[in-house]
Design an enzyme around this catalytic site. Sequence first.
Site, mmCIF file in Angstrom:
data_model
loop_
_atom_site.group_PDB
_atom_site.id
_atom_site.type_symbol
_atom_site.label_atom_id
_atom_site.label_comp_id
_atom_site.label_asym_id
_atom_site.label_seq_id
_atom_site.Cartn_x
_atom_site.Cartn_y
_atom_site.Cartn_z
ATOM 1 C CB CYS A 97 -9.120 -4.574 1.456
ATOM 2 S SG CYS A 97 -7.409 -4.788 1.039
ATOM 3 C CD GLN A 111 -2.508 -10.739 -4.936
ATOM 4 O OE1 GLN A 111 -2.185 -11.930 -5.005
ATOM 5 N NE2 GLN A 111 -2.997 -10.221 -3.833
ATOM 6 C CB THR A 124 -0.920 -0.008 1.251
ATOM 7 O OG1 THR A 124 -1.748 -1.175 1.178
ATOM 8 C CG2 THR A 124 -1.782 1.231 1.322
ATOM 9 C CG ASN A 128 -6.519 -7.507 -5.685
ATOM 10 O OD1 ASN A 128 -6.446 -6.744 -6.644
ATOM 11 N ND2 ASN A 128 -7.360 -7.321 -4.701
ATOM 12 C CG HIS A 176 1.671 -9.731 3.303
ATOM 13 N ND1 HIS A 176 0.374 -10.173 3.362
ATOM 14 C CD2 HIS A 176 1.617 -8.474 2.802
ATOM 15 C CE1 HIS A 176 -0.441 -9.202 2.923
ATOM 16 N NE2 HIS A 176 0.294 -8.166 2.582
ATOM 17 C CB THR A 193 15.032 3.112 11.645
ATOM 18 O OG1 THR A 193 15.525 4.348 12.158
ATOM 19 C CG2 THR A 193 16.030 1.996 11.904
HETATM 20 N N1 PLP Z 1 -2.024 -4.201 -4.398
HETATM 21 C C1 PLP Z 1 -2.566 -5.410 -4.592
HETATM 22 C C2 PLP Z 1 -2.854 -5.865 -5.985
HETATM 23 C C3 PLP Z 1 -2.844 -6.252 -3.499
HETATM 24 O O1 PLP Z 1 -3.393 -7.439 -3.700
HETATM 25 C C4 PLP Z 1 -2.542 -5.781 -2.191
HETATM 26 C C5 PLP Z 1 -2.876 -6.603 -1.013
HETATM 27 O O2 PLP Z 1 -3.784 -7.396 -1.008
HETATM 28 C C6 PLP Z 1 -1.955 -4.520 -2.044
HETATM 29 C C7 PLP Z 1 -1.713 -3.752 -3.169
HETATM 30 C C8 PLP Z 1 -1.587 -3.985 -0.697
HETATM 31 O O3 PLP Z 1 -0.476 -4.645 -0.175
HETATM 32 P P1 PLP Z 1 -0.158 -4.608 1.408
HETATM 33 O O4 PLP Z 1 -1.087 -5.587 2.040
HETATM 34 O O5 PLP Z 1 1.257 -5.021 1.539
HETATM 35 O O6 PLP Z 1 -0.379 -3.215 1.869
#
Ligand code: PLP
Length: 378
Positions: A324, A178, A71, A150, A200, A236
């Site tokens: 989300c 993804q 993000t 995603n 992750h 940091t």
């Molecule tokens: N972009 C996409 C396509 C994602 O699938 C995700 C998370 O599901 C993100 C951005 C956000 O990543 P993060 O969870 O590391 O903030």
Amino acid sequence: MIYLDHAATTRIRDEVFDAMLPYLKEEYGNPSSVYALGRSAHKALDRAREQVRAALGARAAREIFFTGCGTESDNWAIRGAALENAQKGRHIITTKVEHHAVLDSCKYLEKLGWEVTYLDVDSSGRVNAGDVAGAIRPDTVLISVMFANNEVGTINPIREIGELAREKGILFHVDAVQAVGHVPIDVENMGIDMLSLSGHKFYAPKGVGALYIRNGVTIEKFLQGGAQERRRRAGTENVASIVGMGEAITLAMQEMPEEMRRLGKLSAHMLSRLQKEIPGTRLNGHAEERLPGNVNISLPSVRSEAALFHLDLEGIACSSGSACTSGSVEASHVLLAMGRSEREARSALRFTMGRETTREEIDRTVDVLKIIAEQKEK
Ligand code: PLP
């Protein structure tokens, strides 16, 4: 438990955890410190930066900037590029099916006076490079298109869009959260100027990501403060997690060809059983241009929320949309943009497989889905 939600997050690999441990215990130095303990942490960052560089096909490790998550990378790339180029123009092109990290960054810029074109996608969720070309204006300063979606796993024609952007001298950002570690990516060859990734999603810990910024591209800072990351991203560094991400990306690259084959086969098996045994099952997404471990389907007359609940009772974890929005009852913006009806969108289920997924787990999941579908028919 049968875990089929790898697009939401993954379990940290043992090798990754082991690589991180020393940096949480005895190697706890601040990488900006000049004494030996600090230098050792700094060296660990250098190594991880090189590992990420190699995985993306980037020219130089200094083009990799560590961030706190996918993000943050998306927010930084979009806001940073827009603010840096405000004098040149205030028009951005993106798509209707991006992750909210991209969509909301664009909406934020709209409030500040930028104009954003949200491109339609076809019924498989794919953006057409011709549509990108058609949307370019003299004041366009940024194109942001995701590598792979995603929710439905559809892969976009990134190289074509990259060529176009390069021809017109427009910055090209790709949300590859993804895709990294799952399908081949080459930022040079694909004409990508900025690329977001998140640890992750490929068996590294949560809360660590990176933004690739091509050498020569300048974007405004997102975080103000210290001189870390060559003065471009203050704060940091999360040394242990960055070390883990470097290790995870290297392992993912080594295993990618075999894993793509294996997951592709598993997905095909799941889909073929579903389509045979639950008539009316519809695949959401592109039939070929898709992430190998993603099966997103709509089952006739089954509401996703009810199905998720039933699957959970059977110990099966999956999702109805993006991570989300799971838990909320809104229909997926991705499926609606693909032309699905509200009803179809509300009956979608996303299964995303990973390294530990077995054929037995898939068969068991299909068996449970059959029971759910039969109950609904009564
Ligand atoms: N972009 C996409 C396509 C994602 O699938 C995700 C998370 O599901 C993100 C951005 C956000 O990543 P993060 O969870 O590391 O903030």
